[in-house]
Design an enzyme around this catalytic site. Structure first.
Site, PDB file in Angstrom:
ATOM      1  N   SER A 208      39.238  28.394  46.744  1.00 31.79           N
ATOM      2  CA  SER A 208      39.447  29.619  46.396  1.00 31.79           C
ATOM      3  C   SER A 208      40.835  29.925  47.280  1.00 31.79           C
ATOM      4  CB  SER A 208      38.264  30.613  46.926  1.00 31.79           C
ATOM      5  OG  SER A 208      38.512  31.837  46.606  1.00 31.79           O
TER       6      SER A 208
ATOM      7  N   HIS B  43      32.266  30.157  41.163  1.00 32.56           N
ATOM      8  CA  HIS B  43      32.816  30.035  42.199  1.00 32.56           C
ATOM      9  C   HIS B  43      32.247  29.176  43.320  1.00 32.56           C
ATOM     10  CE1 HIS B  43      36.848  30.792  43.602  1.00 32.56           C
ATOM     11  NE2 HIS B  43      36.201  31.871  44.831  1.00 32.56           N
TER      12      HIS B  43
ATOM     13  N   ASP C  55      33.796  30.225  36.317  1.00 25.20           N
ATOM     14  CA  ASP C  55      34.246  30.897  37.396  1.00 25.20           C
ATOM     15  C   ASP C  55      35.044  32.240  36.913  1.00 25.20           C
ATOM     16  OD1 ASP C  55      35.463  31.915  39.720  1.00 25.20           O
ATOM     17  OD2 ASP C  55      36.288  29.770  40.280  1.00 25.20           O
TER      18      ASP C  55
END
Lengths: 814, 814
Positions: free
Chosen positions: B375, B526, B495
């Site tokens: 991320s 995610h 995601d």
């Protein structure tokens, strides 16, 4: 947040100063400082074990605000006095509270009061007051559920203490043992205890594998007490075998043959069994031959491993690397559990390996043992305590079974633990018989175990659900008077797996036993409470065990409330009481009339009410897979709701003021059924829109609780208030109409004839808010717990006869 | 279970034997043994580091079955040959598989094949074949997702190797570095790197706090590479500040002023800024002055800490103990990220404290750096790579953003990351500006940051949603050609936080850049994939990093597939491909007619279709709080369904055979709206009853993965097939009708006039099963992502103009 701290030992200033010296906060250098701010600065400096230079420390100080306008570094430069505003501004920040969010730098004392943190009232501190305030601050819990001394521990404060000589260990601070033991250097031994059993009938006494973790200081002579957890799960479980053994609950209830049983007819009598001779001891050693890398650990034990306690795990008969068979709660299982304690106290032999000729003693322990664990683990602690075995000083039993009948049965009915429909003693035995996981061992022993399993299946008797000799053997309550260990019991008021009756009956029986007993009732289900933000449970247990196992005079017995209860109407609220229901003689007494619970001294309409237990097939099938929908529909009050005609619901008037409903609600009445068998189930419900606590504690901070320093971690959690709901079940109970007098005695039921019944529901401690209504639901099949035959059974109740009795105690007692 | 193992290095027998010597399986004693069974016994004996006596070992052997009838102890007594039946019976048990449940003792080879475990074909082993089979078995993954050598590691096999001289470290086995470093003895340093920045304009270059964990062997001269994770979160986050900054999304879409922008008008041009002088260095030291107890750790890094890699964490500008301001993705943030690498490679200065005059070098590293993280962390790795900074050998970027416009915007619309409606660059900056958590620091810096925050709020421009200079500065794709680091990218095809376009655009741009690039596409959202049962991701990364950072010649580049994709139709199934969509020129092309997607070469009815974006208030409010219900209703096909008139749905004929839909689906058409502004959203849907993978990996075994020995643990998980569902969204896309040509160029929309549009949807890699149908949903407001004004907007689409183009590749490629 609201802090609830019970484990702070009131300490006078002189003692506090002595203790601050012991943990090296007051050193000779500090004593020589001439001003209070200089002393304060020195104490603060020790609170940053991460930095070792003045520059580094100044930066840490610059990160803290001392007043609304000055950071700590700037303030210290000009400080001439230390007042409580600055002290608690900085203190709150050290405890993890955030200015602006958790408190106002202009008024830290307000936050100290609101969060329920202990503080010193003086507005300006002299040296002694400063020391005392610092001492108290170290013992104050912060935002993440750890006291400042624990926060410092997890940051390495005590790492230099690892090298202290044994004579200075363990180290107690405020009556609690501190983490001055290096958990990276734990010694891990495996030994095999010879139990006075031969459950697998191989002509040899059963050897039981024991996993030991002990501080390395024991190798150089320190004697430590033991936390012993007997866990049938901890060598692995055979989920497949358990599943294969699971019982179908979608079967009809059937009529039982009436009998003339009295309790004496079903009372278990031990029979003497010939035992193989003990293995001869050829040598003796102090050194184990086997070790292990990773035990199935338990947070509370891990916490104590850093604090000078050894931890011992044993999975008992039938588990990997042990002998014997899993037998779910019988006397042999208790004997197996106790054998470990007997070894720890020098009364039984252990061997270094399974050949069994080199003996090894528990030479590293001081002989004081506590048992710990939840559920089956706590159950075995209870079982061991009821033998009165020497050396077992205390047990901390969490969510423990006190009688297996109360776990798998209720008043002549098969009643499953919640979420485990179809489970029974045989299912559990198949699951924990982990010898089946080792193919070589299984190859030899499986046929023997299968026979034992068939025996369990037969004797547990799902056909009648009666209390019989099998269950009487598994009833620890019969032996409560033998208990010599002091007891802490922890149980969830919403635990429908191990139902509250299990702890309540034990508590009640213990009233006349001369041991110290403490009870903690929380609002959770079948959980541990080690990691709650709002309660210092771990500190309380440290206080308790430091006292029980290290004989520290810390007033544990008077400091811990007898009965500590989490309030169900507010977050983070715990109250201490002298007793549960035993100290009250007040009660609410109700009659019923159409849809209403009315005070027992009112006149009511005379009539009968009826319901059918039979559901449309599709609805029944839906509920089988949506148990919560079934329960919610049970409480729905519209004629069009699907369960409306399948239960009776009576609601009280609105409570005029808050009430504490406590103990065992009692129901009596008369009922007729259209066949020669039947059951009744009951629920008490709290009706009223209100925010209620979450069912489970919610995550606050992942891995926030280091149990030592660079040691294992737990998540910080707590119950929170969830969005408002219209009702909540308080308690329930079940009755086979054929067991209307005794669970061991089946009586006849004639179709359509009325019979009197009475029973206790599961015990409660429920705060009913003003304006709320009590609901009584009478129904039959409990989709979550009883057999579910969806039979054509019609029930009639004489409303005139129904009485509900609910003990209460004053709300303002605390 | 099905095993997918890509990191086994093909090794010839001679090399395998040499490696077995290196890890002490083949010792002089073993070499002297004269029979194959004796050698086999010796290898097995070393597999039980827990026991150190013959008796203890015999018991372990008795727990294993060698054949259906004989346990290993008994079998060894009489063994004259070792055949593959016995070898794999025992091997499977060592790997954690259970006879009877996972495999049949009568035919272990069948299970080896079914589970996809590598094996040696010989039926009877000579010494060399036995060694080779043993070597392979050590490299084979077991039931709980660890290879046998890893299982042995967690049981202490390598603990004696801790004391090897530095010359023998690191230790590689099958091309991968082994856990011969004692994680209990890690050295933890804090230093402050001086970045070439003054983002907080205090006249001093920004100092950045760096947390370093390195093996103790570095203190005695071992030079190790570095895994560097730049994580703005890892000094804490200010959730309250982020929440306060959150934007209301229940606001109307408004018309934008048309402009004449070209890309050049919005292109970001760096402006030279005067920089304060460097701090003078007064002294230099090798010793840090500050340490830390617990970094915010990351499983993959922890794994490598046991294997001879240092790990470095830095939270960058604006974080606790650092200088500067959080700026969400701008060039300064990248400069801050890269400054740490420059220090690690000797090109920038770090200080021991924030006074900044004692310098400290990264003298313990070999200068090879990899970046890791998911991320925002992976995003900063990507950002750093696009600078071409020296020393950064590779990045492993998971779920990384490649352009912040693709994270918070889409084609002229504000489009939120899933589950974060209302978030934007300013919200994120407020959250990660952790200096605000230190009241003393916040007192000084908060006003400066608040000004920066206002700037972010203004420049991100939620009013138009246009791509502007602000976003162009935050577009790393512009600099892909500067990349010199080899790259592993990991991304979830589901995601919807960091949407797949982010990885696809980077992958596509990298096609012409001369670095090695690998792509792993999984079916998760995610998430991290370190802990999956069915894929040896961690081993693959070990192979990769041993090669990139330690220059081990292990064929990592050829062994790892270029593109590794988890199949969406089956559990535990992964396929390697040469490329994503770049190597295919086939496609499905569709037109539409009433409710149908039809092949583009068919004639269709000519008509327009309409829908209203306005929902009844109550329904709109319901969907605001039940986003999944909204999405499910979008796909419902009955006229009575609440969303029926609020979207258009076209479904293809049933697929005649399995198809792999890959790359960027492309849609064009013409649309009119009844006002001077509007938006369109699109979804592709897989219609067909099928069991689909769970949204998230499910728990298989808690804490089952010890990342070393007595080190940190992770849970074992994997995706499982869930009960059948009728549809699943494949991808989506959004378009502001005013940005129908470019996100940076707003054009006028006249009410009720038709305009051509075209756009790519988020890229896909989707296995469509035979018999399934592709659905195309055209709608406007996306409750989960766009602003939600519930405006009275009516859309008309010329069905005749709509074209859908979906690239495909052959299913049987692999």
């Amino acid at each position: 947040m609201i802090n609830n701290q019970f484990a702070i030992v009131p300490t006078d200033s002189e003692a506090a100063i002595a203790e601050l010296k012991t943990i090296h906060f007051i050193t000779d250098e500090v004593s020589k400082l001439t001003t209070v701010p200089a002393v304060y600065r020195a104490l603060l400096a020790k609170s940053f074990p991460e930095v070792n230079t003045a520059a580094g420390l100044t930066h840490k100080f610059k990160n803290l605000m001392a007043t609304s306008q000055h950071d700590l570094a700037a303030w210290l430069e000009n400080a001439t006095v230390v007042n409580n505003q600055v002290f608690y501004n900085v203190g709150l920040q050290l405890l993890g509270f955030l200015p602006g969010e958790d408190f106002d730098l202009a008024d830290p004392l307000l936050a100290m009061r609101d969060i329920h943190l202990p503080m010193v009232a003086d507005s300006a501190f002299d040296r002694e007051a400063l020391y005392y305030a610092w001492y108290l601050l170290l013992n104050t819990r912060g935002k993440k559920g750890q006291t400042l001394i624990e926060i410092l521990t997890t940051r390495g404060y005590f790492a230099p203490f690892y090298d202290l000589p044994n004579a200075q260990k363990p180290l107690f601070f405020n009556g609690k043992s501190q983490a001055v033991f290096n958990t990276n250097h734990l010694i891990r031994d495996v030994v095999y205890v010879e139990a006075p059993l031969d459950t697998d009938h191989d002509g040899q006494r059963d050897l039981l594998k024991v996993e030991i973790l002990r501080p390395e200081e024991t190798a150089s002579g320190l004697k430590v007490p033991v936390l012993y957890t007997a866990s049938p799960y901890n060598q692995g479980i055979n989920g497949h075998a358990g599943d294969a053994q699971m019982h179908n609950v979608d079967v009809p209830l059937t009529a039982k043959e009436p009998d003339n049983n009295t309790y004496d007819d079903v009372a278990y009598q031990p029979t003497a069994q010939a035992l193989p001779a003990k293995r001869p001891v050829e040598h003796e050693t102090k050194d184990a031959e086997e070790t292990f890398s990773r035990e199935q650990s338990y947070t509370l034990n891990d916490y104590f491993l850093a604090r000078g306690f050894a931890v011992v795990y044993a999975a008992g008969i039938g588990s990997v690397d042990s002998d014997g068979l899993a037998t779910t709660g019988d006397v042999a299982e208790t004997t197996s559990t106790v054998a470990i304690i007997e070894w720890l106290t020098g009364k039984r032999t252990a061997f270094t390996n399974r050949d069994g000729n080199v003996a090894i003693k528990a030479w590293w322990t001081n002989g004081s043992v506590a048992m710990t664990g939840r559920s089956y683990l706590g159950t075995l602690a209870t079982a061991a305590a009821t033998t009165g075995v020497d050396g077992l000083k205390t047990i901390i039993s969490e969510a423990a079974i006190s009688s297996w009948y109360d776990y798998y049965r209720d008043n002549g009915l098969v009643v499953a633990p919640d979420t485990f429909q179809g489970e029974d003693t045989d299912v559990l035995a198949a699951e924990v018989f982990s010898r089946s996981l080792k193919a070589g061992d299984a190859h030899r022993i499986q046929p023997v175990f299968d026979q034992k399993l068939a025996e369990l299946t037969r004797d547990q008797d799902r056909t009648t659900g009666n209390y019989n000799r099998f269950w009487d053997e598994r009833n620890y309550l019969k032996n409560v008077d033998k208990i010599k260990a002091d007891i802490v019991m922890v149980h969830g008021l919403n635990d429908w797996n191990v139902k509250p009756r299990n702890v309540a009956n034990l508590w009640d029986k213990l009233q006349n036993v001369p041991v110290t007993k403490k009870l903690i009732l929380h609002q959770g289900q079948h959980i541990y409470i080690n990691n709650l933000q709002s309660l210092d449970f771990t500190d309380m247990m440290n206080l308790w065990l430091s006292h029980k196992l290290y004989d520290v005079d810390n007033h544990a017995e008077s400091l811990l409330p007898n009965v500590l209860v989490q309030d169900n109407t507010a977050a983070q609220t715990w109250h201490g009481y002298d007793n549960w229901w035993q100290d009250t003689d007040q009660a609410l007494d109700f009659k019923v009339q159409y849809k209403e619970l009315v005070p027992a001294d009112h006149d009511v309409d005379q009539r009968a009410a009826h319901f059918s237990d039979h559901l449309p097939d599709k609805l029944f099938d839906h509920y089988r897979h949506h148990l919560d929908a079934w329960q919610a529909d049970l409480f729905s009050e519209h004629k069009s709701d699907p369960m409306y005609d399948h239960r009776l619901l009576f609601k009280s008037w609105q409570a005029p003021h808050d009430q504490l409903l406590v103990g065992r609600p009692h129901i009596k009445g008369s009922v007729a059924v259209n066949q020669n068998h039947g059951m009744l189930s009951f629920m008490l419900v709290d009706f009223g829109m209100a925010k209620r606590l979450t069912v489970s504690p919610q995550m606050i901070a992942s891995k926030a609780l280091d149990l030592g320093y660079h040691w294992r971690e737990d998540d910080l959690k707590d119950f929170k208030l969830a969005p408002a709901t219209p009702f909540k079940m308080i308690t329930k109970g079940h009755l086979n109409l054929q067991n209307r007098h005794h669970p061991w005695h089946a009586e006849a039921v004639q179709p359509n004839e009325f019979y009197d019944f009475e029973l206790d529901l599961q015990p409660i401690f429920h705060h009913l808010l003003a304006g709320h209504q009590i609901g009584l639901v009478i129904y039959a099949t409990d989709m979550k717990m009883t057999v579910r035959g969806n039979q054509n059974l019609q029930y009639s109740l004489n409303l005139n006869d129904i009485r509900l009795h609910v003990p209460v105690k004053p709300v303002d007692q605390n």
